[in-house]
Design an enzyme around this catalytic site. Structure first.
Site: not given
Length: 447
Positions: A327-329, A332, A427
């Site tokens: 998720e997010c980080g 990345m 995501t």
């Protein structure tokens, strides 16, 4: 458990510091405090946890649904739950006022008193009466003056308040009570904690016993919601027929991956075994059936992640079919590369076909709603998931990149969400376990 919502007249009036002072003052009077936060924030709860010594619960009707939010509240433990609001009391679709009304909790209003006295009382009175105009059953039941001096200043505010709005104390102006900020918000609680001396001085100004009298038990059956949460966890664990202990989920947890709801960890632990590891420290990937990479600050540790043996190991396991959810980080870190605002590019795990670049201003900030186009780790085809996105990076996916979701509300990645490759899903959106996403994720580990 009784509760009270600490809400502000606006953002930046000192809600977080006031909440911490309230928690400290109540604890000094012998009350066991359960901290909580209205909205999807991860940062303010880290300060609550640093002061109170227990996880702070996130209460958001969009992420959790109304019943799910009540279940989250009912899981708390203590005499009084202190809920920090978000933005101003009435701001946003899922405002602090709405959270307070749905939980049937009184509101203590934090008003910035730096440049006012009687006007502070007028502002507070306006906030109390505005609830009727909004059609929200928000009970503004007391006032704390933020950045207020003692003596005549505090007395003027107290004396100007009407009887139905008791003065519950003040937080003094002090440089020692300022928490530094960065992108995404304040520094985390373990990075920039307030000193005990400063927090004690702030707590001295809080009328703890009067505030405890304002706090009340919600007028809904908290025991029933707590029982339903226990039954739901037991049912999910029974349905996950992968052994007596359930599957093992490896969860990244360090300075780069620190944005995780306590309810998520509770849920994962109820469904199986959780094994923590630190990619920043170069930990070996634990023996596991699946991996969860929460959000956080991978951009602050991009060099360490790039040199860590954890990401190549994760890449190899993902290519072999190990389910990975980021998720997010986490998204990345699962990408091909991460470029910082200084222009330094760092190689990441290379599982998801996208390059990520940090920007100077935020790229998305909103509650989101996603519809799964095909079955994926967290949703069946056609199902919707509600979540939250807040990030300063942008992702540039490959032309043949595959996505798991269409975005019905929010930004995502060019109107799509959920980069997917092998059995890996990344995501920008954060989801709460009350959405059912983590139940589905764990159930997929037996496939």
């Amino acid at each position: 458990m009784r509760g009270v919502v600490v809400a502000g007249t606006a953002s930046g009036v000192g809600k977080t510091v006031t909440t911490l002072a309230v928690c400290r003052a109540l604890e000094r009077e012998g009350y066991a405090v359960q901290p909580a936060k209205a909205g999807p924030d991860f940062i303010d709860p880290s300060h609550h946890a640093a002061v109170v010594g227990k996880p702070s619960r996130s209460l958001d009707p969009w992420l959790e649904g109304e019943d799910g939010m009540r279940r989250t509240y009912a899981r708390g433990e203590g005499d009084i739950c202190v809920v920090e609001g978000m933005m101003g009391l009435y701001d946003g679709d899922t405002s602090t006022a709405r959270v307070a009304a749905l939980l049937d909790l009184p509101v203590v209003l934090v008003a910035d008193a730096r440049a006012g006295m009687q006007s502070v009382a007028a502002t507070a009175y306006g906030f109390r009466t505005y609830a009727d105009r909004m059609g929200i059953d928000a009970d503004v039941a007391g006032v704390i003056a933020s950045r207020a001096h003692g003596g005549r200043h505090a007395e003027g505010i107290r004396d100007a308040l009407p009887e139905e709005l008791p003065y519950l104390g003040r937080v003094p102006p002090s440089d020692d009570l300022e928490i530094p900020e960065r992108h995404l918000g304040l520094h985390l609680g373990d990075e920039a904690p307030l000193s005990d001396e400063a927090l004690d001085a702030a707590a001295d100004g809080i009328r703890a016993d009067a505030l405890a009298e304002v706090a009340r038990e919600p007028d809904w059956d908290t025991e029933a919601f707590e029982a339903s949460a226990r039954v739901g966890s037991a049912r999910a664990q029974t349905q996950t027929a992968t052994g007596s202990d359930g599957p093992t989920v490896a969860v990244a947890r360090d300075e780069a991956f620190c944005f995780v709801y306590p309810s998520t960890l509770d849920r994962l632990e109820s469904l199986g075994t959780v094994s923590y590891f630190s990619p920043v420290a170069g930990d070996d990937l634990p023996d596991c059936d699946g991996v969860y990479l929460p959000g956080g600050y991978p951009e602050r540790f991009a060099a360490e992640l790039a040199s860590s043996p954890t990401l190549p190991a994760l890449s190899d396991r993902a290519a072999d079919g190990l389910p990975v959810f980021g998720e997010c980080g986490g998204l990345m870190a699962l990408s091909e590369s991460l470029t910082t605002t200084d222009g330094d590019a760092h190689e990441m795990a290379g599982i998801l076909p996208a390059d990520v670049t940090m920007r100077e201003r935020y790229q998305a900030l909103d509650h989101v709603e996603l519809r799964a186009t095909d079955g994926t780790l967290t949703a069946d085809a056609g199902e919707t998931l509600r979540g939250h996105e807040f990030h300063y990076s942008s992702a540039d996916p490959a032309t043949d990149a595959r996505f798991a979701f269409d975005v019905e509300r929010g930004t995502g990645i060019d109107g799509r969400e959920g980069l997917t490759e092998y059995r890996t899903l990344g995501t920008y959106a954060h989801v709460h376990p009350e959405s059912g996403a983590f139940d589905r994720f764990v159930s997929r580990l037996a496939d």
